[in-house]
Design an enzyme around this catalytic site. Structure first.
Site, PDB file in Angstrom:
ATOM      1  N   CYS A 195       0.829  -1.098  -0.155  1.00 49.96           N
ATOM      2  CA  CYS A 195      -0.016  -0.051   0.019  1.00 49.96           C
ATOM      3  C   CYS A 195       0.832   1.222  -0.185  1.00 49.96           C
ATOM      4  O   CYS A 195       1.637   1.358   0.766  1.00 49.96           O
ATOM      5  CB  CYS A 195      -0.935   0.075   1.212  1.00 49.96           C
ATOM      6  SG  CYS A 195      -2.113   1.535   1.346  1.00 49.96           S
ATOM      7  N   HIS A 221     -10.199   1.194   1.445  1.00 52.24           N
ATOM      8  CA  HIS A 221      -9.785   2.195   1.945  1.00 52.24           C
ATOM      9  C   HIS A 221     -10.947   3.414   2.034  1.00 52.24           C
ATOM     10  O   HIS A 221     -10.942   4.068   2.912  1.00 52.24           O
ATOM     11  CB  HIS A 221      -8.704   2.957   0.776  1.00 52.24           C
ATOM     12  CG  HIS A 221      -7.520   2.677   1.186  1.00 52.24           C
ATOM     13  ND1 HIS A 221      -6.745   2.805   1.966  1.00 52.24           N
ATOM     14  CD2 HIS A 221      -6.686   1.952   0.067  1.00 52.24           C
ATOM     15  CE1 HIS A 221      -5.496   2.414   1.825  1.00 52.24           C
ATOM     16  NE2 HIS A 221      -5.506   2.037   0.733  1.00 52.24           N
ATOM     17  N   HIS A 255      -8.823  -3.919  -2.580  1.00 51.21           N
ATOM     18  CA  HIS A 255      -7.871  -2.993  -1.585  1.00 51.21           C
ATOM     19  C   HIS A 255      -8.512  -1.583  -1.551  1.00 51.21           C
ATOM     20  O   HIS A 255      -8.445  -1.094  -0.415  1.00 51.21           O
ATOM     21  CB  HIS A 255      -6.702  -3.435  -2.135  1.00 51.21           C
ATOM     22  CG  HIS A 255      -5.531  -2.392  -1.423  1.00 51.21           C
ATOM     23  ND1 HIS A 255      -4.633  -3.044  -0.862  1.00 51.21           N
ATOM     24  CD2 HIS A 255      -5.503  -1.179  -1.227  1.00 51.21           C
ATOM     25  CE1 HIS A 255      -3.972  -2.289  -0.415  1.00 51.21           C
ATOM     26  NE2 HIS A 255      -4.206  -1.171  -0.460  1.00 51.21           N
ATOM     27  N   GLU A 256      -8.886  -0.899  -2.661  1.00 46.55           N
ATOM     28  CA  GLU A 256      -8.980   0.420  -2.746  1.00 46.55           C
ATOM     29  C   GLU A 256     -10.664   0.527  -1.915  1.00 46.55           C
ATOM     30  O   GLU A 256     -10.707   1.614  -1.308  1.00 46.55           O
ATOM     31  CB  GLU A 256      -8.931   0.911  -4.191  1.00 46.55           C
ATOM     32  CG  GLU A 256      -7.807   0.735  -4.914  1.00 46.55           C
ATOM     33  CD  GLU A 256      -6.521   1.414  -4.154  1.00 46.55           C
ATOM     34  OE1 GLU A 256      -6.575   2.146  -3.277  1.00 46.55           O
ATOM     35  OE2 GLU A 256      -5.575   0.738  -4.365  1.00 46.55           O
TER      36      GLU A 256
END
Ligand SMILES: [Zn+2]
Length: 179
Positions: A101, A147, A143-144
């Protein structure tokens, strides 16, 4: 314009983001700046909280393999934009992959996630789309998407001894960037 990165320890990385109310020129400028910032940091994706904007928006740019014999093994093509994304229909098939990341430099680890997912979102013109993503693309999207919900990949590491091992690295990052 390249934007400053919010590193591990920054409160914005732990906040649930706001929905984007209108996809206007200001948002499109933010996307351009995020694109520049992602490339400058060799990222394959970047979410708005990583540039300290608490908005439900991320971009991805998975590397595309070049033909054999090319000087560079991979090339980067156009980014894909996801605004106010909704993820559904995760595949039963799960896959274990190494992740890193931009906000947690130097730390990597294996995370198990579904192989494919369906995503509904708006593009940079505010146009809705719905698409199934698989493999590397699906991986970066999940993954994003984490966030924009205040979740980091290190929260998903399965191996407790490895989690212990990276603790000093996380403390270092926090210290280094908290000033
Ligand atoms: Zn990340």
């Amino acid at each position: 314009m390249k934007l400053p990165i919010a590193y591990y320890g920054a409160a914005v990385l732990r906040k649930k983001t706001e929905q984007v109310k209108e996809v206007n020129d200001e948002i499109r400028q933010l996307i351009k700046d995020m694109d520049e910032t992602m490339r400058a940091n060799n990222g394959m994706g970047l979410a708005a909280p990583q540039v300290s904007r608490s908005l439900a928006l991320f971009i991805i740019c998975p590397p595309v393999p070049n033909p054999p014999g090319h000087a560079e093994a991979y090339r980067y093509e156009k980014i894909q934009v996801f605004i106010n994304p909704k993820i559904s229909e995760p595949s039963d098939a799960m896959i274990d992959m190494d992740e890193g990341c931009v906000s947690i430099p130097g730390v990597r680890g294996n995370v198990i996630r579904p192989l494919s997912v369906t995503v509904e979102a708006l593009d940079e013109n505010g146009k809705p789309f719905k698409k199934v993503f698989t493999g590397m693309e699906a991986r970066i999207i999940m993954h994003e998407n984490d966030h924009i919900n205040g979740v980091l990949f290190i929260d998903r590491l399965q191996d407790p001894p490895y989690r212990k091992k990276i603790e000093p690295m996380l403390r270092e990052i926090k210290k280094k960037y908290s000033e």
